[in-house]
Design an enzyme around this catalytic site. Structure first.
Site, short mmCIF file in Angstrom:
data_model
loop_
_atom_site.label_atom_id
_atom_site.label_comp_id
_atom_site.label_asym_id
_atom_site.label_seq_id
_atom_site.Cartn_x
_atom_site.Cartn_y
_atom_site.Cartn_z
N GLU A 208 -8.54 -46.43 44.53
CA GLU A 208 -8.82 -45.22 43.76
C GLU A 208 -9.12 -45.58 42.30
OE1 GLU A 208 -5.64 -42.39 43.94
OE2 GLU A 208 -6.90 -40.77 43.19
N GLU A 364 -0.89 -44.02 30.58
CA GLU A 364 0.32 -44.82 30.27
C GLU A 364 0.65 -45.74 31.44
OE1 GLU A 364 0.07 -41.52 29.82
OE2 GLU A 364 0.01 -41.50 27.62
C1 LIG Z 1 -8.04 -34.29 39.06
C2 LIG Z 1 -6.76 -34.72 39.75
C3 LIG Z 1 -6.79 -34.98 41.13
C4 LIG Z 1 -5.61 -35.35 41.79
N1 LIG Z 1 -5.67 -35.53 43.15
C5 LIG Z 1 -4.54 -35.85 43.83
C6 LIG Z 1 -4.55 -35.98 45.25
O1 LIG Z 1 -5.58 -35.77 45.91
N2 LIG Z 1 -3.41 -36.32 45.88
C7 LIG Z 1 -2.25 -36.55 45.21
O2 LIG Z 1 -1.25 -36.87 45.86
N3 LIG Z 1 -2.16 -36.38 43.85
C8 LIG Z 1 -3.30 -36.04 43.15
N4 LIG Z 1 -3.25 -35.88 41.78
C9 LIG Z 1 -1.96 -36.02 41.10
C10 LIG Z 1 -1.87 -37.28 40.20
O3 LIG Z 1 -1.82 -38.44 40.99
C11 LIG Z 1 -0.61 -37.10 39.34
O4 LIG Z 1 -0.81 -35.96 38.52
C12 LIG Z 1 -0.37 -38.33 38.46
O5 LIG Z 1 0.03 -39.43 39.23
C13 LIG Z 1 0.71 -38.05 37.39
O6 LIG Z 1 1.87 -37.54 37.93
P1 LIG Z 1 2.57 -36.21 37.34
O7 LIG Z 1 1.50 -35.16 37.24
O8 LIG Z 1 3.76 -35.93 38.17
O9 LIG Z 1 2.98 -36.59 35.85
P2 LIG Z 1 4.33 -37.35 35.42
O10 LIG Z 1 4.50 -38.57 36.26
O11 LIG Z 1 5.46 -36.39 35.38
O12 LIG Z 1 3.98 -37.83 33.94
C14 LIG Z 1 4.15 -36.99 32.80
C15 LIG Z 1 3.86 -37.81 31.53
O13 LIG Z 1 4.83 -38.88 31.41
C16 LIG Z 1 4.19 -40.15 31.29
N5 LIG Z 1 4.95 -41.18 32.00
C17 LIG Z 1 5.54 -41.05 33.23
N6 LIG Z 1 6.14 -42.22 33.58
C18 LIG Z 1 5.91 -43.10 32.57
C19 LIG Z 1 6.25 -44.48 32.37
N7 LIG Z 1 6.97 -45.17 33.27
N8 LIG Z 1 5.85 -45.09 31.20
C20 LIG Z 1 5.12 -44.40 30.28
N9 LIG Z 1 4.78 -43.08 30.42
C21 LIG Z 1 5.15 -42.45 31.55
C22 LIG Z 1 2.83 -39.94 31.98
O14 LIG Z 1 1.87 -40.87 31.53
C23 LIG Z 1 2.49 -38.51 31.57
O15 LIG Z 1 1.92 -38.48 30.29
C24 LIG Z 1 -4.39 -35.49 41.08
C25 LIG Z 1 -4.37 -35.23 39.69
C26 LIG Z 1 -5.52 -34.83 39.03
C27 LIG Z 1 -5.46 -34.54 37.55
#
Ligand SMILES: Cc1cc2nc3c(=O)[nH]c(=O)nc-3n(C[C@H](O)[C@H](O)[C@H](O)COP(=O)(O)OP(=O)(O)OC[C@H]3O[C@@H](n4cnc5c(N)ncnc54)[C@H](O)[C@@H]3O)c2cc1C
Length: 395
Positions: A208, A364
């Site tokens: 991906e 990040e």
């Molecule tokens: C357009 C789009 C399509 C998507 N499609 C899919 C899909 O088809 N299937 C699917 O399963 N998911 C999908 N997603 C979800 C995507 O994989 C997640 O949104 C992404 O992995 C971030 O997880 P979260 O939203 O829970 O944010 P969080 O993990 O809660 O992160 C919140 C903030 O904290 C920061 N952060 C978290 N951990 C750390 C760390 N260890 N060090 C530094 N900073 C950190 C992050 O960078 C972010 O700024 C999609 C998202 C988008 C925007």
């Protein structure tokens, strides 16, 4: 020349598959020719040049199953994936497991010949029209965090699976929440090994980050055929979900026309930001070419995926900045208001670009991967390392 405008899309793709030209870089046993990866694009271009519909939108499940197996799953799933008969979605993220994907809590328990799944997934693109889902679920709570996860193929069309669409701030609706309540999976629909699904999940994520969505049907220059009509319909359905993705990437292609329209040639700040954007765009293209070459040389997905993804994010942000600078307050006007630049596209760019730095792993997380894997920096400390996940989760 086997192309026949009277063939249905399914029949035509079946011929491509049987002849080994569906994905030329895949092994001969699995509908390919075992050629280097760069030949895929060459073959698709040549097919289009002959007036024939090319390829299929096969996404991330294809390369994952191809790499991780087992053969029974390759037999069962690759063909209908390549004909377009079965549509897939990715069921990875959860409300409390996004970046920390291995912290997932959706649980699968073996019950006779079936796995029974309970839990919730979130942000699942295209889940509302998918037949099958790439699902990661916890199968062993007594193993450490990354070792008790299994990668399944989930049949989406069953009573235990409820898909609820979400509405985004740009008014599109590409994502869903997926609730699994005693959902059933045949015992053998496991990609890789039971409890070892983390390796398969990493393979999907690497693809991906490296390539984005894989596989594209080329229709340009083709002017007749039943398969063409069906492929157009398929592309229109797909476009409903992905129509805002160019805006998510910042529409750098509109930056120069926008500058001309705004008569910004004499504005030194606009010129400077525009030049920076064009330089970033060129560097991003070179980075993508490097990743493509690495793939052509048969190298496994490496850090260039994370570098390329970060480059795309930086470029999208810079493009949004340029568009904002050129449009001023009118850039916020949506729809085809005469004062709205490019019929509302700029407004959509401004609110879609943030998604670029989240999808497929946030900026990040890409930086963490580069720090740890490419630069060899120490890993983030983890006080729960090695503990059974049942215990680690409450620390
Ligand atoms: C357009 C789009 C399509 C998507 N499609 C899919 C899909 O088809 N299937 C699917 O399963 N998911 C999908 N997603 C979800 C995507 O994989 C997640 O949104 C992404 O992995 C971030 O997880 P979260 O939203 O829970 O944010 P969080 O993990 O809660 O992160 C919140 C903030 O904290 C920061 N952060 C978290 N951990 C750390 C760390 N260890 N060090 C530094 N900073 C950190 C992050 O960078 C972010 O700024 C999609 C998202 C988008 C925007």
């Amino acid at each position: 020349m086997n192309w026949d405008p009277q063939l249905s899309l399914r029949e035509w793709r079946g011929r491509l598959l049987d002849a080994g030209w569906a994905v030329p870089s895949w092994p001969r046993r699995w509908f390919g020719q075992g050629l280097p990866a760069w030949t895929d694009d060459v073959v698709y271009d040549e097919l289009a040049r002959c007036g024939a519909v090319s390829s299929v939108p096969f996404g991330l499940a294809g390369p994952t199953i191809l790499e991780q197996g087992p053969d029974a799953l390759r037999e069962r799933f690759l063909r209908p994936m390549l004909t377009g008969d079965e549509v897939w979605c990715q069921l990875f993220s959860e409300p409390t497991a996004g970046s920390d994907l291995a912290g997932l809590t959706t649980t699968a328990v073996l019950d006779g010949d079936e796995w029974v799944v309970n839990g919730q997934k979130l942000w699942n693109t295209s889940a509302h029209h998918a037949d099958l889902g790439m699902l990661v679920a916890r199968t062993n709570w007594d193993a450490p965090k990354h070792q008790g996860i299994t990668y399944f193929v989930l049949p989406m069309r069953q009573p235990g699976v409820e898909v609820r669409p979400l509405r985004q701030m740009n008014y599109h609706s590409s994502f869903n929440e997926v609730f699994m309540t005693d959902a059933r999976i045949p015992r053998d629909w496991v990609v890789g090994e039971v409890d070892q699904g983390w390796a398969a999940a990493l393979a999907t994520l690497a693809h991906e980050r490296r390539f984005g969505t894989i596989g594209r049907t080329r229709l340009e220059g083709i002017d007749e055929g039943l398969a063409l009509d069906e492929a157009r319909h398929e592309a229109a359905e797909t476009a409903k979900v992905y129509s805002w993705y160019p805006q998510r990437a910042g529409r750098p292609d509109l930056a120069v026309p926008h500058a001309r329209q705004a008569d910004a040639a004499a504005d030194p700040i606009a010129r400077q930001e525009l030049a920076r954007l064009l330089a970033m765009q060129r560097v991003s293209e070179w980075t993508a070419e490097r990743a493509k070459t690495a793939r052509a040389l048969g190298r496994p997905p490496g850090p260039e995926g994370s570098i390329g993804k970060l480059a795309l994010t930086r470029m999208a942000r810079q493009a949004a900045k340029v568009h904002g600078l050129l449009a001023g307050a009118s850039g916020l006007l949506a729809g085809d208001d005469p004062a709205s630049p490019f019929g509302g596209v700029i407004a959509e760019v401004l609110i879609s670009v943030p998604a670029q730095s989240i999808a497929g792993g946030t900026d990040e997380i890409q930086r963490n991967i580069l720090g740890e894997k490419a630069l060899g920096l120490p890993r983030e400390p983890d006080v729960t390392k090695g503990l059974p996940y049942r215990e680690a989760r409450n620390r």
